[in-house]
Design an enzyme around this catalytic site. Structure first.
Site, short mmCIF file in Angstrom:
data_model
loop_
_atom_site.label_atom_id
_atom_site.label_comp_id
_atom_site.label_asym_id
_atom_site.label_seq_id
_atom_site.Cartn_x
_atom_site.Cartn_y
_atom_site.Cartn_z
N ILE A 298 -28.71 -16.21 -15.82
CA ILE A 298 -29.80 -15.65 -16.63
C ILE A 298 -30.16 -14.33 -15.96
CG2 ILE A 298 -32.16 -15.94 -17.47
CD1 ILE A 298 -31.79 -18.98 -17.00
N HIS A 299 -29.97 -13.25 -16.68
CA HIS A 299 -30.14 -11.94 -16.09
C HIS A 299 -31.44 -11.29 -16.58
CE1 HIS A 299 -28.68 -8.46 -13.99
NE2 HIS A 299 -28.91 -7.70 -15.03
N PRO A 300 -32.20 -10.58 -15.79
CA PRO A 300 -32.05 -10.43 -14.35
C PRO A 300 -33.00 -11.38 -13.61
CG PRO A 300 -33.33 -8.62 -15.29
CD PRO A 300 -33.23 -9.71 -16.34
#
Ligand code: FAD
Ligand code: NA7
EC number: 1.8.1.9
Length: 489
Positions: free
Chosen positions: A464-466
């Site tokens: 899961i960015h950021p």
């Protein structure tokens, strides 16, 4: 026909373990009585039902931790463009303490209502054994009050522990502990924290964050029992934030000076040099002792070791109808969720025909220092000791949380490590993480680890960015490779 005993279950202690066990048992139809009584500390602090976690442990600690993080966040906010007028922000200690205590009182209240709803009888007295089925107590604190007795088929001992004091002059009269700090009327000021377990480090960190000046006195090493590399990193991070450590040092005496401040005499056990310094507050965080003294366990025949109760895998003591759960049991993690689950499972085995035992392995935990340290499973040295260095692969890396860039916060101490098997899909044995909201990050991975998480699965998990947690899906550098684990930019 009349039951043989007054109750099916008497629980001694209304903390995390005792309450969970009592409520679950009552839910299974058992007739349950729970005793809870708090002896005031030497400076007179006392509190309501709920035990250590709610009153003088996890909850007030987390609130003070949050207060300290917010102070830091205000300074960062300026870098993000907020106009904060008063650059010399100071917390109002009394207001903070009042807010914390108000929250605790509301939890105490909810707890009592909950017990009433769930039909658990509650007696605010100290219980002790008269014989293995009989509990004796004094129903009121007024002088000359009579002692009473109740009988029960089963007894669960969940009396927890209390902080220790060192055996040196002035310790009890002039020092305080975690039992006092969260309701302390006076600003702590310059504080000597003696002890470098997680309680000591956490207290030092929130005091620092709130603008006081803590010093930590360390007898041997910081965070004995935790992963060594992570513990040393945490200590380095604290030093960098301006918390001094007095290494290999033990306290010798505390004296009150004419100006009211406290003179602490101590000795460095490496150099044998004596030293002294002056503090406003001395906080003992040298560990906790189990409250077995007043239980009269001999009358019941319950076996003890040190100040704890010895139990088998089903939490049974040496007396088959007497059980113990929570901090009072010997050799198990002293954590609230452990106490709660063990208490609940025990009640289901006693009154609902269940067979599931508590699994004390791979319990995740967090040290709530400003950058938190959270871990689950084995430390690197335990994995090496159990499996041999050749059979272990350690992945590691420093990382830069995105939100650190604008306020230009030091990123050198955000670090994570996965201890895995070297072969096959590389089953993960331990995960370690220092960084923001570490507890929140590790909780989910703890469930994965219990389900047999491997490095292969982690690397096939889309991040899961950021976020900082996504670093676990990008493990690439092994310690064995000797490559630099510092990110390029
Ligand atoms: P307790 O909660 O201590 O309850 C025992 C109760 O029994 C007490 O109210 C006691 O007064 C009473 N009692 C004792 N003797 C008698 C008797 N003879 N008759 C009647 N009543 C009696 N854990 C976490 O998981 N996360 C954390 O972040 C965390 N932070 C902590 C921070 C601090 C400062 C401390 C001190 C502890 C922390 N803990 C934390 C640990 C957690 O609080 C304990 O593991 C947990 O409270 C243990 O529950 P227990 O029911 O065994 O004992
Ligand atoms: P811990 O983890 O037992 O830590 C106690 C700390 O205090 C530890 O650093 C000890 O050093 C130190 N200590 C112990 N006795 C003394 C004396 N007499 N003088 C100076 N320093 C001392 O306790 P916590 O309260 O932090 O945590 C409570 C429990 O939670 C703990 O039992 C864990 O299971 C989880 P040492 O390393 O022994 O040299």
């Amino acid at each position: 026909s009349r039951p043989r005993y007054d109750y099916d279950l008497v629980v001694l202690g209304g903390g995390s373990a005792g309450l969970a066990c009592a409520k679950e048992a009552a839910g299974c139809g058992a007739r349950v009585l729970c005793f809870d009584y708090v002896k005031p500390t030497p400076v007179g602090t006392k509190w309501g039902i709920g035990g250590t976690c709610v009153n003088v442990g996890c909850i007030p600690k987390k609130l003070m931790h949050q207060a300290s993080l917010l102070g830091e966040a205000v300074h960062e906010a300026v870098a993000y463009g907020w106009n904060v007028d008063d650059k010399n922000l100071r917390p109002d200690w009394r207001k903070l303490v009042r807010s914390v205590q108000n929250h605790i009182k509301s939890v105490n209240w909810v707890t009592r209502v909950d017990l009433r709803d769930k039909k658990v009888e509650y007696v605010n007295s100290m219980g002790s054994f008269r014989d293995s089925h009989t509990i004796e107590y004094v129903a009121s604190t007024s002088p000359g009050a009579e002692s009473r007795q109740v009988t029960s088929e089963y007894v669960v001992v969940a009396v927890g522990g209390r902080p220790r004091y060192p055996d040196i002059p002035g310790a009890v009269e002039l020092g305080i502990t975690s039992d006092d700090i969260f309701s302390y009327e006076r600003e702590p000021g310059r504080t000597l924290v003696v002890g470098a377990g997680y309680v000591g480090l956490e207290c030092a960190c929130f005091l620092k964050g709130l603008g006081y000046e803590p010093t930590v006195m360390v007898r041997s090493i910081v965070l004995r029992g935790f992963d060594r590399q992570m513990s040393d990193l945490l200590a380095a991070m604290m030093t960098e934030r301006g918390i001094p450590f007095l290494g290999t040092t033990i306290p010798k005496a505390v004296e009150r000076q004419a100006d009211g401040r406290l003179l602490v005499r101590y000795r460095n056990t490496t150099t044998q040099a004596d030293g002294s310094d002056v503090f406003d507050t001395v906080l003992w965080a040298i560990g906790r002792k189990g409250l077995i003294e007043e239980l009269n366990l001999e009358a019941a025949g319950v076996r003890t070791q040190d100040d704890k109760i010895v139990v088998d895998a089903a939490e049974a003591t040496s007396v088959p109808h007497i059980f113990a759960v929570g901090d009072i049991i010997f050799g198990r993690p002293e954590l609230t969720p452990v106490a709660i689950l063990a208490g609940r499972l025990l009640a289901r085995r006693l009154f609902a025909g269940a067979t599931q035992l508590m699994d004390y392995d791979d319990v995740a935990t967090t040290v709530f220092t400003p950058l938190e340290y959270s871990c689950v499973g084995m430390s690197e040295e335990t994995a090496i000791a159990l499996r041999g260095a050749d059979n272990i692969e350690v992945f590691h890396g420093y990382y830069k949380p995105t939100e650190f860039f604008i306020p230009q916060k030091s990123v050198r101490h955000c670090y994570l490590k996965a201890v895995a098997e070297v072969s096959g899909d590389q089953k993960i044995l331990g995960l370690h993480y220092i960084g923001p909201v570490a507890g929140e990050v590790i909780q989910g991975f703890a469930a994965a680890l219990k389900s047999g998480l491997t490095v292969k699965t982690l690397l096939n998990t889309v991040g899961i960015h950021p976020t900082t947690a996504e670093e676990f899906t990008r493990l690439s550098i092994t310690k064995r490779s000797g490559r630099d684990p510092t990110p390029a930019s």
